[in-house]
Design a protein around this motif. Structure first.
Motif, PDB file in Angstrom:
ATOM      1  N   UNK A  41      73.955  64.215  60.936  1.00 32.15           N
ATOM      2  CA  UNK A  41      72.555  63.799  60.936  1.00 32.15           C
ATOM      3  C   UNK A  41      72.186  63.174  62.276  1.00 32.15           C
ATOM      4  N   UNK A  42      70.904  63.284  62.633  1.00 29.61           N
ATOM      5  CA  UNK A  42      70.408  62.644  63.841  1.00 29.61           C
ATOM      6  C   UNK A  42      70.894  63.268  65.126  1.00 29.61           C
ATOM      7  N   UNK A  43      71.302  64.544  65.075  1.00 31.70           N
ATOM      8  CA  UNK A  43      71.811  65.248  66.252  1.00 31.70           C
ATOM      9  C   UNK A  43      70.942  66.476  66.488  1.00 31.70           C
ATOM     10  N   UNK A  44      70.515  66.695  67.731  1.00 33.65           N
ATOM     11  CA  UNK A  44      69.741  67.898  68.027  1.00 33.65           C
ATOM     12  C   UNK A  44      70.640  69.033  68.499  1.00 33.65           C
ATOM     13  N   UNK A  77      68.547  71.657  63.222  1.00 33.18           N
ATOM     14  CA  UNK A  77      67.135  71.821  62.888  1.00 33.18           C
ATOM     15  C   UNK A  77      66.334  70.610  63.340  1.00 33.18           C
ATOM     16  N   UNK A  78      65.191  70.904  63.940  1.00 33.94           N
ATOM     17  CA  UNK A  78      64.237  69.872  64.332  1.00 33.94           C
ATOM     18  C   UNK A  78      62.851  70.318  63.885  1.00 33.94           C
ATOM     19  N   UNK A 114      66.409  80.804  69.638  1.00 34.19           N
ATOM     20  CA  UNK A 114      65.342  80.057  68.967  1.00 34.19           C
ATOM     21  C   UNK A 114      65.875  78.734  68.418  1.00 34.19           C
ATOM     22  N   UNK A 115      65.078  77.672  68.431  1.00 31.14           N
ATOM     23  CA  UNK A 115      65.511  76.412  67.827  1.00 31.14           C
ATOM     24  C   UNK A 115      65.554  76.531  66.308  1.00 31.14           C
TER      25      UNK A 115
END
Length: 297
Positions: free
Chosen positions: A107-110, A158-159, A250-251
């Motif tokens: 969690x909290x990681x891009x 995921x963002x 793609x993100x």
């Protein structure tokens, strides 16, 4: 991931070679230089083996026509499981926090990127980089014995759907004269988990002097939306791309993606700082092809 070589007086000539490539953005102008480099490599290190087998020939034909081609997976599901198990305790070089291992549930990681010693220690990845079928295609694409000049292993999480890095925008890779890259998905990749996109036939077109991403509007006007190929598939999906072609990852919007990549060029890439490391069974791999990444003996 290979670190960028700092610009200094000692590295000035290497950076000069890099900028020389940037100054010739049209394929017809680049062909002469590529042919000269190819000839020098062949004279110094011998000719590449002839391309044999229907799959290799078909892949080369597709690379020349569209710039990207699927290939048979070099990893089976059990091997991918071993890779994921290894990464559960492997520190990341960039992303995450305080070198804490990253998994699909982090969690909290891009994004999270692994360094080269970790990639080389990971089960199966060095063997994938030296897969005979892939090396044969690389030799046919480059026209000489290939050099493994880079490898990457990266989590993308995921963002909000907006790019968080330049590789998530349409671009060409310009760090070398001729670049072939292998991509292998290590997680299932669908529309919501960051599939790779490649603009078909864009490898035959001219680039530009500035390293500036292409907008979606520019791609649609110049190449047509129908030529934007989206590559998804289950884990193990593998493909090769001519990196002069326009492409992006793609993100992810819902699920994370773990991607392994390996880069094949005619020589070393001028802007990278190579620090070969010792690996077990290094004698199993071609000394010349692997010289930049692994230390023999």
């Amino acid at each position: 991931m290979i670190p960028i070589r700092p610009l200094s007086r000692e590295s000035a000539m290497r950076y000069g070679a890099y900028y020389a490539s940037r100054l010739l953005p049209h394929p017809s102008l680049r062909k002469g230089v590529i042919a000269a480099i190819r000839t020098c490599v062949t004279l110094m290190h011998g000719a590449a083996a002839a391309v044999e087998g229907g799959e290799a020939q078909s892949a080369l034909k597709e690379l020349r026509q569209s710039g990207v081609t699927p290939i048979s997976s070099p990893l089976d599901p059990a091997q991918i499981d071993e890779v994921l198990q290894f990464l559960k305790t492997a520190p990341v070089a960039q992303g995450g926090s305080s070198n804490v291992p990253v998994t699909a549930n982090s969690q909290g990681v891009s994004s999270a990127v692994y360094d080269m010693p970790t990639i080389l220690a990971c089960p199966h990845l060095l063997a994938v980089m030296n897969d005979p079928a892939v090396l044969q295609i690389a030799a046919g694409f480059l026209g000489c014995k290939p050099t493994i000049s880079g490898a990457g292993l990266r989590w993308s999480f995921a963002r909000d759907g907006r790019p968080d890095s330049e590789v998530q925008k349409f671009h060409r890779d310009m760090e070398d004269w001729k670049i072939l890259r292998l991509f292998v998905y290590l997680t299932d990749v669908t529309a919501d988990s960051g599939p790779h996109q490649f603009v078909a036939k864009s490898h035959k077109t001219a680039g530009r002097f500035r390293i500036k991403p292409y907008t979606d509007e520019h791609i649609a006007q110049r190449f047509g939306r129908d030529n934007v190929l989206t590559i998804d598939g289950p884990r193990g999906t593998a493909f090769l791309g001519d990196m002069w072609g326009v492409h992006r990852g793609l993100p992810p919007t819902q699920r994370p993606r773990l991607l392994f990549s390996c880069t094949y060029t005619m020589t070393s890439t001028p802007i990278y700082r190579y620090e070969p490391v010792h690996v077990a069974d290094s004698h199993l791999y071609d000394r010349y092809t692997n010289r930049l990444l692994i230390r023999q003996g």
